[in-house]
Design an enzyme around this catalytic site. Structure first.
Site, PDB file in Angstrom:
ATOM      1  N   LYS A  83       6.255   3.851  17.027  1.00  0.00           N
ATOM      2  CA  LYS A  83       5.966   2.599  16.135  1.00  0.00           C
ATOM      3  C   LYS A  83       7.296   2.671  15.147  1.00  0.00           C
ATOM      4  CE  LYS A  83       2.965   0.472  12.918  1.00  0.00           C
ATOM      5  NZ  LYS A  83       1.718   0.254  12.661  1.00  0.00           N
TER       6      LYS A  83
ATOM      7  N   GLY B 177       2.887  -7.684  12.238  1.00  0.00           N
ATOM      8  CA  GLY B 177       3.410  -8.098  10.750  1.00  0.00           C
ATOM      9  C   GLY B 177       3.042  -9.285  10.453  1.00  0.00           C
ATOM     10  N   GLY B 178       2.000  -9.320   9.600  1.00  0.00           N
ATOM     11  CA  GLY B 178       1.755 -10.600   9.165  1.00  0.00           C
ATOM     12  C   GLY B 178       0.737 -11.743   9.814  1.00  0.00           C
TER      13      GLY B 178
ATOM     14  N   LEU C 197      -1.177   7.947   4.171  1.00  0.00           N
ATOM     15  CA  LEU C 197      -1.702   8.405   5.443  1.00  0.00           C
ATOM     16  C   LEU C 197      -2.963   9.564   5.154  1.00  0.00           C
ATOM     17  CD1 LEU C 197       1.644   8.853   7.206  1.00  0.00           C
ATOM     18  CD2 LEU C 197      -0.073   7.203   7.699  1.00  0.00           C
TER      19      LEU C 197
ATOM     20  N   CYS D 106       6.377   5.432   8.352  1.00  0.00           N
ATOM     21  CA  CYS D 106       5.551   5.338   6.926  1.00  0.00           C
ATOM     22  C   CYS D 106       6.534   5.601   5.991  1.00  0.00           C
ATOM     23  CB  CYS D 106       4.272   6.259   7.160  1.00  0.00           C
ATOM     24  SG  CYS D 106       3.543   5.803   5.695  1.00  0.00           S
TER      25      CYS D 106
ATOM     26  N   GLY E 200      -3.376  -6.615  11.423  1.00  0.00           N
ATOM     27  CA  GLY E 200      -3.477  -5.650  10.353  1.00  0.00           C
ATOM     28  C   GLY E 200      -4.418  -6.222   9.379  1.00  0.00           C
ATOM     29  N   THR E 201      -3.204  -6.439   8.125  1.00  0.00           N
ATOM     30  CA  THR E 201      -3.766  -6.965   6.905  1.00  0.00           C
ATOM     31  C   THR E 201      -4.991  -7.952   6.857  1.00  0.00           C
ATOM     32  OG1 THR E 201      -1.589  -6.396   5.812  1.00  0.00           O
ATOM     33  CG2 THR E 201      -2.818  -7.804   4.512  1.00  0.00           C
TER      34      THR E 201
ATOM     35  N   ASN F 148       0.901  -1.255   0.106  1.00  0.00           N
ATOM     36  CA  ASN F 148      -0.095   0.044  -0.052  1.00  0.00           C
ATOM     37  C   ASN F 148       0.831   1.220   0.025  1.00  0.00           C
ATOM     38  OD1 ASN F 148      -0.524   1.818   2.726  1.00  0.00           O
ATOM     39  ND2 ASN F 148       0.416  -0.337   3.262  1.00  0.00           N
ATOM     40  N   ALA F 149       0.380   2.308  -0.747  1.00  0.00           N
ATOM     41  CA  ALA F 149       0.959   3.450  -0.769  1.00  0.00           C
ATOM     42  C   ALA F 149      -0.079   4.648  -0.392  1.00  0.00           C
ATOM     43  CB  ALA F 149       1.811   3.883  -1.787  1.00  0.00           C
TER      44      ALA F 149
HETATM   45  C1  LIG Z   1      -3.578  -0.014   4.206  1.00  0.00           C
HETATM   46  C2  LIG Z   1      -2.825   0.116   5.420  1.00  0.00           C
HETATM   47  C3  LIG Z   1      -2.548   1.347   5.831  1.00  0.00           C
HETATM   48  C4  LIG Z   1      -1.667   1.496   6.907  1.00  0.00           C
HETATM   49  N1  LIG Z   1      -1.913   2.554   7.758  1.00  0.00           N
HETATM   50  C5  LIG Z   1      -1.149   2.900   8.741  1.00  0.00           C
HETATM   51  C6  LIG Z   1      -1.224   3.954   9.610  1.00  0.00           C
HETATM   52  O1  LIG Z   1      -1.861   4.845   9.284  1.00  0.00           O
HETATM   53  N2  LIG Z   1      -0.051   4.302  10.588  1.00  0.00           N
HETATM   54  C7  LIG Z   1       0.758   3.271  11.043  1.00  0.00           C
HETATM   55  O2  LIG Z   1       1.564   3.194  11.965  1.00  0.00           O
HETATM   56  N3  LIG Z   1       0.491   2.018  10.149  1.00  0.00           N
HETATM   57  C8  LIG Z   1       0.154   1.777   9.059  1.00  0.00           C
HETATM   58  N4  LIG Z   1      -0.204   0.658   8.383  1.00  0.00           N
HETATM   59  C9  LIG Z   1       0.787  -0.375   9.126  1.00  0.00           C
HETATM   60  C10 LIG Z   1       0.263  -1.501   9.748  1.00  0.00           C
HETATM   61  O3  LIG Z   1      -0.319  -0.742  10.974  1.00  0.00           O
HETATM   62  C11 LIG Z   1       1.077  -2.715  10.055  1.00  0.00           C
HETATM   63  O4  LIG Z   1       2.183  -2.247  10.909  1.00  0.00           O
HETATM   64  C12 LIG Z   1       1.617  -3.251   9.064  1.00  0.00           C
HETATM   65  O5  LIG Z   1       0.705  -3.359   8.078  1.00  0.00           O
HETATM   66  C13 LIG Z   1       2.165  -4.839   9.442  1.00  0.00           C
HETATM   67  O6  LIG Z   1       1.122  -5.598  10.074  1.00  0.00           O
HETATM   68  P1  LIG Z   1       0.127  -6.573   8.956  1.00  0.00           P
HETATM   69  O7  LIG Z   1       1.113  -7.458   8.245  1.00  0.00           O
HETATM   70  O8  LIG Z   1      -0.558  -7.284  10.104  1.00  0.00           O
HETATM   71  O9  LIG Z   1      -0.660  -5.573   8.346  1.00  0.00           O
HETATM   72  C14 LIG Z   1      -0.953   0.457   7.400  1.00  0.00           C
HETATM   73  C15 LIG Z   1      -1.038  -0.817   6.838  1.00  0.00           C
HETATM   74  C16 LIG Z   1      -1.808  -1.211   5.703  1.00  0.00           C
HETATM   75  C17 LIG Z   1      -1.814  -2.143   5.051  1.00  0.00           C
END
Ligand SMILES: Cc1cc2nc3c(=O)[nH]c(=O)nc-3n(C[C@H](O)[C@H](O)[C@H](O)COP(=O)(O)O)c2cc1C
Length: 300
Positions: free
Chosen positions: A163, A241-242, A72, A128, A263-264, A68-69
């Protein structure tokens, strides 16, 4: 059997939280998930003013994960305080507000604005990789991490979680810098910077060219980093993370995380958080674990 954990004096009914940016402010998911059951809701990053985010396309699928990009995108702290905090106050769960900014002054403005709000903790996103501003290399430089943490701690009324970005050579050094600056806890990992090419359009899959990789494909890197951070600092760690299921969550806890964020996984399974809470309880029953603290960091 005890599943409660404490971080900086805040007690969580269980160690399972949402990961910022993947759960909105809870409203969208509350149709599926009883928010009262969660250890905490961690909200999407919020800045001092509204941010429009990046151009589209801004998400792409990769094997065992996504990129994702988003950049924020957020409505700014005023809307957040009027709309999202009162919504979350209805539930018996802890509220952790994720904070973003382009410069220290912007972070500090949000932190100050949150002082009188009924939230439990703040999570400061210094990691980020999607916003094109030099200072966001902050999270990659231990001196900047320590300085920003100290500045935030001076004005923060609630405990502060820093974070961390995984896009560094030595995560232990960065975790130690956050601790030295006075952080109450660290959370990790944020997304790993990646790139995907769309071979049919013969261009980048994401308009931003690069994006943050998340989902199951990053988990082994995340577990390794949580372990290294746990060896380096005394403050509590929130691991992510995952994480897809109970087994994944337990790996992070055994590597040294006091709590975990999902998260994901929420995107493909909105019940993931609840399933992990139930799964940890069943694991503890089956293995006669009286207290979750017996598992936290049990792998040395
Ligand atoms: C679509 C999306 C948006 C995210 N937005 C933020 C954010 O606003 N602030 C932040 O600290 N991390 C953000 N993250 C990172 C997640 O909180 C998390 O650290 C990261 O995705 C790893 O966990 P996961 O693999 O369970 O998703 C975002 C991740 C995704 C996929």
């Amino acid at each position: 059997m005890n599943m409660k954990v404490k971080i900086a004096g805040v007690e969580f009914k269980n160690p399972v939280m949402t990961a910022s940016g993947t759960f909105g402010s809870g409203a969208e998911y509350s149709e599926f998930v009883d928010l009262n059951q969660l250890g905490a809701v961690v909200t999407k990053g919020v800045a001092n003013v509204p941010w429009a985010g990046n151009a589209t396309p801004r998400i792409a699928e990769v094997h065992s994960g996504m990129m994702n990009a988003i950049g924020l995108q957020n409505p700014g702290i005023d809307v957040f305080c009027e709309r999202d905090i009162p919504f979350l106050q209805q539930f018996d769960t802890k509220v952790i507000v994720n904070v973003c900014g382009h410069a220290p002054e912007e972070y500090l403005a949000v932190v100050e604005r949150l002082a009188e709000e009924p939230i439990d903790m703040m999570e400061i996103n210094i990691s980020c990789p999607n916003v094109n501003a030099n200072f966001l290399a902050f999270g990659q430089d231990p001196k900047h991490v320590e300085e920003l943490t100290a500045q935030i701690k001076k004005v923060a009324k609630q405990p502060v979680i820093m974070k961390l970005t995984p896009n560094v050579t030595d995560i232990a050094e960065i975790a130690r810098a956050a601790e030295a600056g006075g952080a109450d806890a660290v959370s990790l990992i944020n997304t790993l910077t990646g790139m995907k090419i769309d071979i049919n359009r013969r261009t980048f899959a994401l308009a931003n060219k690069t994006g943050g990789v998340s989902g199951p494909c990053v988990k082994p890197v995340a577990v390794r980093m949580v372990y290294q951070a746990a060896q380096a600092v005394k403050i509590p760690i929130i691991g992510m993370g995952g994480i897809q299921n109970t087994e994944d969550a337990l790996e992070f806890i055994m590597a040294g995380a006091t709590a975990v964020s999902i998260g994901t996984a929420n995107f493909t399974n909105p019940y993931a958080t609840i399933e992990v809470i139930d799964g940890i309880q069943k694991y503890m029953e089956k293995n006669q674990i009286e207290d979750i603290h017996e598992l936290i960091g049990c792998v040395k």
